[in-house]
Design a protein around this motif. Structure first.
Motif, PDB file in Angstrom:
ATOM      1  N   SER A  80       2.679  25.879 -27.532  1.00 44.65           N
ATOM      2  CA  SER A  80       3.474  26.603 -26.532  1.00 44.65           C
ATOM      3  C   SER A  80       2.759  27.880 -26.096  1.00 44.65           C
ATOM      4  N   GLN A 124      -0.510  28.159 -25.822  1.00 45.33           N
ATOM      5  CA  GLN A 124      -1.520  27.681 -24.882  1.00 45.33           C
ATOM      6  C   GLN A 124      -0.901  27.431 -23.509  1.00 45.33           C
ATOM      7  N   ARG A 125       0.288  26.840 -23.475  1.00 42.19           N
ATOM      8  CA  ARG A 125       0.983  26.607 -22.198  1.00 42.19           C
ATOM      9  C   ARG A 125       1.297  27.930 -21.503  1.00 42.19           C
ATOM     10  N   TRP A 126       1.823  28.909 -22.263  1.00 41.63           N
ATOM     11  CA  TRP A 126       2.154  30.213 -21.692  1.00 41.63           C
ATOM     12  C   TRP A 126       0.910  30.889 -21.114  1.00 41.63           C
ATOM     13  N   HIS A 146       3.675  38.166 -26.250  1.00 41.24           N
ATOM     14  CA  HIS A 146       3.191  38.012 -24.884  1.00 41.24           C
ATOM     15  C   HIS A 146       2.738  39.356 -24.310  1.00 41.24           C
ATOM     16  N   ALA A 167      -1.803  29.454 -19.944  1.00 41.84           N
ATOM     17  CA  ALA A 167      -2.170  28.743 -18.717  1.00 41.84           C
ATOM     18  C   ALA A 167      -1.221  29.097 -17.575  1.00 41.84           C
ATOM     19  N   GLU A 168       0.076  29.167 -17.871  1.00 39.49           N
ATOM     20  CA  GLU A 168       1.062  29.526 -16.847  1.00 39.49           C
ATOM     21  C   GLU A 168       0.896  30.972 -16.383  1.00 39.49           C
ATOM     22  N   SER A 169       0.288  31.801 -17.230  1.00 42.33           N
ATOM     23  CA  SER A 169       0.058  33.212 -16.899  1.00 42.33           C
ATOM     24  C   SER A 169      -1.272  33.419 -16.180  1.00 42.33           C
ATOM     25  N   GLY A 170      -1.959  32.326 -15.880  1.00 46.24           N
ATOM     26  CA  GLY A 170      -3.180  32.421 -15.091  1.00 46.24           C
ATOM     27  C   GLY A 170      -4.471  32.471 -15.878  1.00 46.24           C
ATOM     28  N   TRP A 171      -4.405  32.295 -17.195  1.00 49.73           N
ATOM     29  CA  TRP A 171      -5.609  32.313 -18.013  1.00 49.73           C
ATOM     30  C   TRP A 171      -6.129  30.897 -18.206  1.00 49.73           C
TER      31      TRP A 171
END
Length: 72
Positions: A44, A46-48, A16, A50-54
């Motif tokens: 997972s 991809q989810r991270w 990350h 998206a959750e990080s604003g990308w």
């Protein structure tokens, strides 16, 4: 543009941090394509992202691999 098969096995925290550093270098409108094996956590990741604003989407999938397109 970034094309990479990121080193997934370095661990989530290190991965990350590495991706945050790489993706921050993208200019507005820039894209990164990340090739990740499905059983090594592509969904997972991809989810991270998206959750990080990308903006992260599955661009392609074949033979157990995913190509994630990440855009600024």
């Amino acid at each position: 543009m970034i094309w990479s098969n990121p080193p997934i096995r370095i661990g989530k925290a290190a991965l990350h941090g590495l991706l945050a550093n790489w993706l921050a270098r993208l200019e507005p409108g820039g894209e990164a394509y990340l090739v990740v094996q499905r059983n090594l956590g592509s969904d997972s990741l991809q989810r991270w992202l998206a959750e990080s604003g990308w903006a992260a989407e599955r661009f392609a999938a074949r033979s157990g691999y995913r190509v994630l397109r990440v855009s600024r």
